[in-house]
Design an enzyme around this catalytic site. Sequence first.
Site, PDB file in Angstrom:
ATOM      1  CG  HIS A 111     -15.703   3.219 -32.623  1.00  0.00           C
ATOM      2  ND1 HIS A 111     -14.418   2.914 -32.967  1.00  0.00           N
ATOM      3  CD2 HIS A 111     -16.406   2.060 -32.757  1.00  0.00           C
ATOM      4  CE1 HIS A 111     -14.333   1.628 -33.282  1.00  0.00           C
ATOM      5  NE2 HIS A 111     -15.526   1.090 -33.174  1.00  0.00           N
ATOM      6  CD  GLU A 147       4.617  -6.670 -16.366  1.00  0.00           C
ATOM      7  OE1 GLU A 147       4.588  -6.063 -17.450  1.00  0.00           O
ATOM      8  OE2 GLU A 147       4.321  -7.858 -16.231  1.00  0.00           O
ATOM      9  N   PRO A 195       0.817  -1.221   0.000  1.00  0.00           N
ATOM     10  CG  PRO A 195      -0.910  -1.599   1.541  1.00  0.00           C
ATOM     11  CD  PRO A 195       0.386  -2.171   1.039  1.00  0.00           C
ATOM     12  N   GLY A 239       5.494   1.401  -3.844  1.00  0.00           N
ATOM     13  CA  GLY A 239       5.265   0.952  -5.220  1.00  0.00           C
ATOM     14  C   GLY A 239       6.576   0.911  -5.977  1.00  0.00           C
ATOM     15  CD1 TRP A 272      -1.957  -1.168  -6.221  1.00  0.00           C
ATOM     16  CD2 TRP A 272      -3.666  -1.887  -7.467  1.00  0.00           C
ATOM     17  NE1 TRP A 272      -2.857  -0.140  -6.342  1.00  0.00           N
ATOM     18  CE2 TRP A 272      -3.906  -0.562  -7.106  1.00  0.00           C
ATOM     19  CE3 TRP A 272      -4.608  -2.564  -8.252  1.00  0.00           C
ATOM     20  CZ2 TRP A 272      -5.060   0.118  -7.486  1.00  0.00           C
ATOM     21  CZ3 TRP A 272      -5.749  -1.882  -8.631  1.00  0.00           C
ATOM     22  CH2 TRP A 272      -5.964  -0.558  -8.262  1.00  0.00           C
ATOM     23  NE  ARG A 274       9.996  -3.761 -16.291  1.00  0.00           N
ATOM     24  CZ  ARG A 274      10.969  -3.748 -15.404  1.00  0.00           C
ATOM     25  NH1 ARG A 274      12.178  -4.158 -15.736  1.00  0.00           N
ATOM     26  NH2 ARG A 274      10.755  -3.325 -14.179  1.00  0.00           N
ATOM     27  N   GLY A 284     -19.432   9.069 -30.631  1.00  0.00           N
ATOM     28  CA  GLY A 284     -20.125   8.798 -29.373  1.00  0.00           C
ATOM     29  C   GLY A 284     -20.238   7.312 -29.087  1.00  0.00           C
TER      30      GLY A 284
HETATM   31  C1  LIG Z   1      -4.566  -3.073 -12.260  1.00  0.00           C
HETATM   32  C2  LIG Z   1      -3.232  -3.185 -11.613  1.00  0.00           C
HETATM   33  C3  LIG Z   1      -2.663  -4.421 -11.455  1.00  0.00           C
HETATM   34  C4  LIG Z   1      -1.439  -4.555 -10.804  1.00  0.00           C
HETATM   35  N1  LIG Z   1      -0.922  -5.812 -10.603  1.00  0.00           N
HETATM   36  C5  LIG Z   1       0.159  -5.961  -9.821  1.00  0.00           C
HETATM   37  C6  LIG Z   1       0.614  -7.270  -9.443  1.00  0.00           C
HETATM   38  O1  LIG Z   1       0.047  -8.290  -9.861  1.00  0.00           O
HETATM   39  N2  LIG Z   1       1.655  -7.363  -8.575  1.00  0.00           N
HETATM   40  C7  LIG Z   1       2.291  -6.262  -8.070  1.00  0.00           C
HETATM   41  O2  LIG Z   1       3.229  -6.417  -7.298  1.00  0.00           O
HETATM   42  N3  LIG Z   1       1.901  -5.003  -8.429  1.00  0.00           N
HETATM   43  C8  LIG Z   1       0.855  -4.838  -9.286  1.00  0.00           C
HETATM   44  N4  LIG Z   1       0.425  -3.569  -9.626  1.00  0.00           N
HETATM   45  C9  LIG Z   1       1.081  -2.423  -9.027  1.00  0.00           C
HETATM   46  C10 LIG Z   1       1.945  -1.634  -9.988  1.00  0.00           C
HETATM   47  O3  LIG Z   1       3.065  -2.381 -10.341  1.00  0.00           O
HETATM   48  C11 LIG Z   1       2.274  -0.321  -9.275  1.00  0.00           C
HETATM   49  O4  LIG Z   1       1.086   0.451  -9.256  1.00  0.00           O
HETATM   50  C12 LIG Z   1       3.395   0.436  -9.941  1.00  0.00           C
HETATM   51  O5  LIG Z   1       4.596  -0.251  -9.768  1.00  0.00           O
HETATM   52  C13 LIG Z   1       3.547   1.848  -9.410  1.00  0.00           C
HETATM   53  O6  LIG Z   1       3.578   1.887  -8.012  1.00  0.00           O
HETATM   54  P1  LIG Z   1       2.605   2.875  -7.217  1.00  0.00           P
HETATM   55  O7  LIG Z   1       1.226   2.651  -7.724  1.00  0.00           O
HETATM   56  O8  LIG Z   1       2.836   2.714  -5.779  1.00  0.00           O
HETATM   57  O9  LIG Z   1       3.037   4.318  -7.701  1.00  0.00           O
HETATM   58  P2  LIG Z   1       4.184   5.233  -7.040  1.00  0.00           P
HETATM   59  O10 LIG Z   1       5.431   4.474  -6.881  1.00  0.00           O
HETATM   60  O11 LIG Z   1       3.623   5.924  -5.855  1.00  0.00           O
HETATM   61  O12 LIG Z   1       4.396   6.282  -8.195  1.00  0.00           O
HETATM   62  C14 LIG Z   1       3.408   7.255  -8.553  1.00  0.00           C
HETATM   63  C15 LIG Z   1       4.052   8.256  -9.477  1.00  0.00           C
HETATM   64  O13 LIG Z   1       5.013   8.992  -8.757  1.00  0.00           O
HETATM   65  C16 LIG Z   1       6.061   9.379  -9.611  1.00  0.00           C
HETATM   66  N5  LIG Z   1       7.323   8.913  -9.048  1.00  0.00           N
HETATM   67  C17 LIG Z   1       7.516   8.008  -8.056  1.00  0.00           C
HETATM   68  N6  LIG Z   1       8.807   7.859  -7.795  1.00  0.00           N
HETATM   69  C18 LIG Z   1       9.474   8.690  -8.614  1.00  0.00           C
HETATM   70  C19 LIG Z   1      10.849   8.986  -8.839  1.00  0.00           C
HETATM   71  N7  LIG Z   1      11.853   8.416  -8.156  1.00  0.00           N
HETATM   72  N8  LIG Z   1      11.154   9.862  -9.807  1.00  0.00           N
HETATM   73  C20 LIG Z   1      10.200  10.468 -10.547  1.00  0.00           C
HETATM   74  N9  LIG Z   1       8.894  10.212 -10.392  1.00  0.00           N
HETATM   75  C21 LIG Z   1       8.528   9.344  -9.442  1.00  0.00           C
HETATM   76  C22 LIG Z   1       5.778   8.766 -10.977  1.00  0.00           C
HETATM   77  O14 LIG Z   1       5.141   9.706 -11.810  1.00  0.00           O
HETATM   78  C23 LIG Z   1       4.813   7.667 -10.658  1.00  0.00           C
HETATM   79  O15 LIG Z   1       3.975   7.380 -11.756  1.00  0.00           O
HETATM   80  C24 LIG Z   1      -0.766  -3.408 -10.328  1.00  0.00           C
HETATM   81  C25 LIG Z   1      -1.328  -2.139 -10.517  1.00  0.00           C
HETATM   82  C26 LIG Z   1      -2.543  -2.026 -11.148  1.00  0.00           C
HETATM   83  C27 LIG Z   1      -3.142  -0.661 -11.309  1.00  0.00           C
END
Ligand SMILES: Cc1cc2nc3c(=O)[nH]c(=O)nc-3n(C[C@H](O)[C@H](O)[C@H](O)COP(=O)(O)OP(=O)(O)OC[C@H]3O[C@@H](n4cnc5c(N)ncnc54)[C@H](O)[C@@H]3O)c2cc1C
Length: 541
Positions: A497, A522, A265, A268, A297, A401, A499
């Site tokens: 497409h 990823e 949570p 990421g 996630w 990837r 609307g």
């Molecule tokens: C539908 C879905 C399925 C998923 N499935 C999986 C799964 O099966 N297993 C799993 O482990 N994860 C999964 N994920 C998680 C996904 O891999 C993460 O959401 C992703 O890695 C980004 O992490 P975060 O959401 O915490 O974003 P954050 O790390 O909080 O990043 C948010 C934004 O902050 C900015 N940011 C953060 N750090 C920096 C930096 N150092 N420099 C510049 N900009 C930065 C970027 O713009 C980034 O887009 C899934 C996500 C979704 C939405």
Amino acid sequence: MLEPATLADARALADAAAALTADAVARCADLTGGGERIDEHQVIVDRVAYAATEARAASALCDAAEAAPADAYLTQLAIAGVAELARMCRDRLDPVAHDLGMAEVPYAHVKDALLRAGAEANVRALGRHVADTAGKNVWPLDATLAEVRASVRQFADKEVAPRAEHIHRHDELVPDAIIDAMGELGYFGLSIPEAYGGHELGNLAMILTTEELSRASLACGGSLITRPEILAKALLAGGTEAQKQAWLPRLATGEVMVAISVTEPDVGSDVASLRCRATRATVDGKAGWVIDGAKAWCTFAGRANVIAVLARTDPDLSRGAKGLSLFIVDKPRFDGHAFAAAQAHGGRLEGKADRTPGYRGMHSFTLAFESWFVPEDQLVGEAGGVGKGFYLQMAGFAAGRLQTGGRACGLSQAALEHTASYVASRAQFGEPIIRFPLTQYHLGRMAHRLAAARAITYAAATAMDADERRAAPLAAQAKLFACDVAVEVTQLGQLLHGGWGYAEEYAISRYVVDAQVLPIFEGVKPILALKVVARALLQPG
Ligand SMILES: Cc1cc2nc3c(=O)[nH]c(=O)nc-3n(C[C@H](O)[C@H](O)[C@H](O)COP(=O)(O)OP(=O)(O)OC[C@H]3O[C@@H](n4cnc5c(N)ncnc54)[C@H](O)[C@@H]3O)c2cc1C
């Protein structure tokens, strides 16, 4: 009057883009001390990494067209596609050219080639051809791979496509019938070595399979292969022989369904800061580990029989990535949007799916582990795997990837076909809308953008077959580029497409929401560009 463009024009432009971006990469390497100071120059680095990726896609598209000189459609795709990519590289670097000390006006020597290849009439001609041929994917392949594509397409059209809309609208779980059939057809074992029960047809066969399944449905088709692919590659990179023997054959048949759990949570992109803990424990006389903490996630965590969990085995947070290990965690399967499981000694695992606008069919869960026991032999690499989890996970993600590049191409292909049919049948102002030059142009762009995405993804797949470690940066570039193309192509399709593209009755509305997740997982796009692609490009040697 311009002369018609040729493939030689496309090659000249691809070479010019490659030279321009190579210069930018070299200057950026100087600026960042070989990638040591990327974070001080993030905007510049992001632009350079992305431009280099576009140049790589342009070269791959030229390579593909040159390898099939008799294929007039592919030649036209390459001419129009490379011209746009060359312009994009230049325009992307333009705002940072001064910072990089790039004084020269690029492309002076290929000005005429750019005029010829980049003429809008070329793109419109492509659009008309796409409409005439219903956007069918006829990318040239050798006989074996063409057979793989044809048979998967037949399966996906018959078994997956008819269920896709219903599963999406009702947010249902992918049916076992699809998983079982895919297992019987060997789709889960395409890149697993024969010695471990796979088919070893290689990464390109895996990509073609993924593409055709994703064309039918991203979530209840193409994405089913991703998770086993990630775990299989992690096991091959660092599992013990006994672990490979135990798990890979069951992954190859689809007997074991996998979820991958890295994200938390509050963590990421900064994977090295993961907090979910694994602590040594003996439960009922069995040595192993107990897992405590929250994950987020985790896609398919309900239906999966095992979750590959990246957890902290060294409680010292300052150890960062070196304190992480990778576990194969057993759990019972559940079909709903929430579950709770218990172990006799008191271990608990709860999961609750987070609702999403797209990518439905597998469900992505927030998880809570409480003293959840995992036997010793399910730590990947066993004693030798302690502290290696980050490295093993990244080995898995390189494959994931690449696979996602294939997913993006399949989804873009679906959007292209649906849009080609729609613009041929929809009439406004007394004419089918494909007769309007701007519609032809948009459809042509959809086709050549997809062709470039396909070219770099196939190039990455072939490179992965030769040397997985060296090809990992190219796989990351393929994912970065193809996922953006999927977002762009599905949105263009929706626009054409009108609307009706916003109506749930039309599949294009699903493709748009499905595509939007691709640049997020990823490695979310900015992190993938900065921390994976740029790092690989900028480091010395
Ligand atoms: C539908 C879905 C399925 C998923 N499935 C999986 C799964 O099966 N297993 C799993 O482990 N994860 C999964 N994920 C998680 C996904 O891999 C993460 O959401 C992703 O890695 C980004 O992490 P975060 O959401 O915490 O974003 P954050 O790390 O909080 O990043 C948010 C934004 O902050 C900015 N940011 C953060 N750090 C920096 C930096 N150092 N420099 C510049 N900009 C930065 C970027 O713009 C980034 O887009 C899934 C996500 C979704 C939405």
